[in-house]
Design a protein around this motif. Structure first.
Motif, PDB file in Angstrom:
ATOM      1  N   TRP A 174      35.294   6.034  45.203  1.00  0.00           N
ATOM      2  CA  TRP A 174      34.790   7.087  46.097  1.00  0.00           C
ATOM      3  C   TRP A 174      35.460   7.009  47.471  1.00  0.00           C
ATOM      4  N   ARG A 175      35.759   5.778  47.919  1.00  0.00           N
ATOM      5  CA  ARG A 175      36.360   5.583  49.244  1.00  0.00           C
ATOM      6  C   ARG A 175      37.870   5.342  49.151  1.00  0.00           C
ATOM      7  N   ARG A 176      38.468   5.793  48.085  1.00  0.00           N
ATOM      8  CA  ARG A 176      39.878   5.460  47.850  1.00  0.00           C
ATOM      9  C   ARG A 176      40.818   6.036  48.913  1.00  0.00           C
ATOM     10  N   ASP A 177      40.402   7.092  49.610  1.00  0.00           N
ATOM     11  CA  ASP A 177      41.236   7.623  50.680  1.00  0.00           C
ATOM     12  C   ASP A 177      41.276   6.671  51.874  1.00  0.00           C
ATOM     13  N   ALA A 178      40.119   6.027  52.164  1.00  0.00           N
ATOM     14  CA  ALA A 178      40.068   5.074  53.280  1.00  0.00           C
ATOM     15  C   ALA A 178      40.639   3.717  52.892  1.00  0.00           C
ATOM     16  N   GLU A 179      40.415   3.319  51.646  1.00  0.00           N
ATOM     17  CA  GLU A 179      40.939   2.040  51.133  1.00  0.00           C
ATOM     18  C   GLU A 179      41.491   2.295  49.736  1.00  0.00           C
ATOM     19  N   ARG A 230      34.481   1.863  45.373  1.00  0.00           N
ATOM     20  CA  ARG A 230      35.904   1.754  45.731  1.00  0.00           C
ATOM     21  C   ARG A 230      36.640   3.050  45.399  1.00  0.00           C
TER      22      ARG A 230
END
Length: 404
Positions: free
Chosen positions: A217-222, A215
Motif C-alpha cells: 500500500w505504501r510502495r510509492d513512499a517505500e 508495504r
C-alpha cells in the motif's frame, strides 16, 4: 550536599553505555521480584498449591513449570490419557519442546536451575531487544523507561519462573526488529524456534500478511522490491506451516488426528462442565464472556456486551491513541494480530493476563515523552500490580482464578 551527589549520579548514569543501564535496570527489577516472591512465600498457607512457607525454588517449577519439567524428563505420551468419562485429560502435548529441553540442557539435568537461568537470560535479552526496537521510534530515554516498565511490570515474575514466556518474547522482539529493519532472511531461522517455544506463531503469520499488504500500500513512499515480496510471502507460509506443525506431530505420535486440540480443550473443563466437543474459533471467548458474567452476577448478554466493549476499546487504542501510533504501523499490526489470535483460540481466565505478555511492544506507548512524575508513577503502579499478581498466583494459589 545531597544535590551535588544527585547531580554527579545523574551525570555518571548518562555516561554509562546503554547496555550497562539496561543491565542495572534489569538487575534491580530482579531484586524487587525476588523480594515480592519471598514475601508471597512467607504468607503462603497450607491451602496454597505450594503449601506453607515454600522455597523460592518451588515457584520456579510450579504451575506450568511442572509440565515443562515433565516434557524434559519423560517426553510426550504416545497414548493420550483419558478421564473417567473417556475424554482426553490434561497432558504434556499442550506444551512446546524448545523451552523444556533447553532448560534441561542448560541445567545439566537440574531442570529447575536451568529453567531459572534460561528465563533470566532471555528476560535480559528481551529488555535489550525491546530498547533496540523502540529507540528509533520514541528515542533512547523513552525506550529506557519502556525497559524499566517491562522489567518491573505486573508480569515480571515470569523472568524468574519456569515459563516459556520470556524466551518467546525475546524471539518475538528480535523477529519484529528484523522485520522493521527489512532483514527478512534471518527470520527463516527465528520463526521455527519461536513456533516450537509456545503457541503464538500463527499470530506472527497474520502479522506478516498484514505487513506485506501495508508495504504494498505504501510502495510509492517505500518501494517494495520483488525479492522482499517473495520473502514476506514465503515467511508467512513458513509461520503458518510451523503454527500447524505441532498438531500434525501430536497426531502422528498418538495416532489421534485431534490430539493437540483435544488436549487444549481439556483445560477448559476446569471452568466449563459442558465444554464444546470440538474446537470452534472465537467460541472460547464468547462462552467465556457468558461464564464470567454469571460469576459476577450478570446476564450472559451483559457479558457479551462487556466483551464487545473491550474489543472496541482495543481497536480504538490501536487506531486512535497518539502514543500507540508513535510506535509505528508494524507494532500496531502485530498487536492487532495477536489480540485477534487470542480471541480466536483461547478461553478467558486468569492465565489471560500472562497471555498478554507478547504485547510487550505496547509498553513503549506508556513511555512516550511525558513528565518525570508520570513516569515514576507508572513504575510504582507496575511494581504494585506485580506484587498483587505474585500474591494471588503464588502466595494464595488455592482457587480456580489464581492460576498464572
Amino acid at each position: 550536599m545531597a544535590q551535588p551527589l544527585l547531580t554527579r549520579g545523574l551525570r555518571r548514569w548518562t555516561r554509562t553505555p546503554v547496555l550497562g543501564r539496561i543491565a542495572v535496570i534489569y538487575a534491580l527489577g530482579r531484586l524487587v521480584t525476588t523480594g515480592l516472591l519471598a514475601l508471597a512465600a512467607s504468607q503462603s498457607s497450607p491451602l496454597s498449591r505450594f503449601g506453607a512457607h515454600p522455597d523460592l525454588a518451588d515457584y520456579v517449577v510450579g504451575w506450568d513449570g511442572q509440565w515443562y519439567w515433565t516434557v524434559a524428563v519423560f517426553g510426550y505420551p504416545s497414548v493420550l490419557p483419558v478421564d473417567a468419562s473417556g475424554q482426553v485429560s490434561e497432558n504434556a502435548w499442550a506444551f512446546m519442546p524448545v523451552y523444556a529441553y533447553l532448560a534441561n540442557a542448560v541445567g545439566f539435568g537440574e531442570w529447575g536451575r536451568g529453567a531459572l537461568l534460561v528465563s533470566l537470560v532471555a528476560g535480559f535479552g528481551a529488555c535489550v531487544s525491546l530498547h533496540r526496537l523502540l529507540r528509533a521510534r520514541i528515542g533512547t530515554s523513552a525506550a529506557l523507561w519502556a525497559v524499566a516498565f517491562f522489567a518491573f511490570g505486573p508480569l515480571a515474575a515470569l523472568f524468574q519462573v519456569g515459563y516459556a514466556e520470556s524466551l518467546f518474547v525475546l524471539l518475538l522482539l528480535v523477529a519484529l526488529d528484523l522485520v522493521a529493519r527489512r532483514r527478512y532472511v534471518l527470520l527463516y531461522a527465528i520463526i521455527p524456534v519461536m513456533g516450537f517455544t509456545r503457541p503464538g506463531v500463527l499470530a506472527f503469520a497474520l502479522f506478516l500478511g498484514l505487513h506485506g499488504i501495508a508495504r504494498w500500500w505504501r510502495r510509492d513512499a517505500e518501494p517494495l522490491h520483488g525479492r522482499e515480496a517473495v520473502h514476506i510471502v514465503a515467511l508467512g507460509a513458513l509461520a503458518t506451516a510451523v503454527g500447524f506443525a505441532w498438531q500434525v506431530i501430536a497426531a502422528v505420535v498418538t495416532g489421534d488426528p485431534g490430539a493437540y486440540l483435544k488436549t487444549e480443550l481439556s483445560w477448559r473443563r476446569n471452568w466449563l462442565a459442558d465444554e464444546a466437543a470440538a474446537f470452534v474459533p472465537f467460541e472460547g471467548f464468547v462462552r467465556g464472556a457468558g461464564f464470567w458474567a454469571g460469576r459476577w452476577g450478570l446476564t450472559e448478554g451483559a457479558g457479551w456486551l462487556l466483551l464487545a466493549l473491550l474489543v472496541a476499546a482495543a481497536v480504538s487504542l490501536l487506531l486512535r491513541s497518539r502514543a500507540v501510533r508513535a510506535l509505528g504501523a508494524d507494532m500496531r499490526l502485530w498487536s492487532a494480530s495477536y489480540v485477534l489470535y487470542l480471541l480466536a483460540v483461547f478461553f478467558p481466565q486468569s492465565s489471560t493476563f500472562r497471555l498478554l505478555f507478547p504485547l510487550t511492544p505496547l509498553v513503549g506507548a506508556l513511555a512516550v515523552p511525558r513528565s518525570r512524575t508520570y513516569r515514576w508513577g507508572v513504575l510504582l503502579v507496575s511494581v504494585l500490580l506485580q506484587g498483587l499478581w505474585i500474591h494471588q498466583m503464588y502466595g494464595l494459589a488455592h482457587t480456580y482464578w489464581q492460576v498464572p
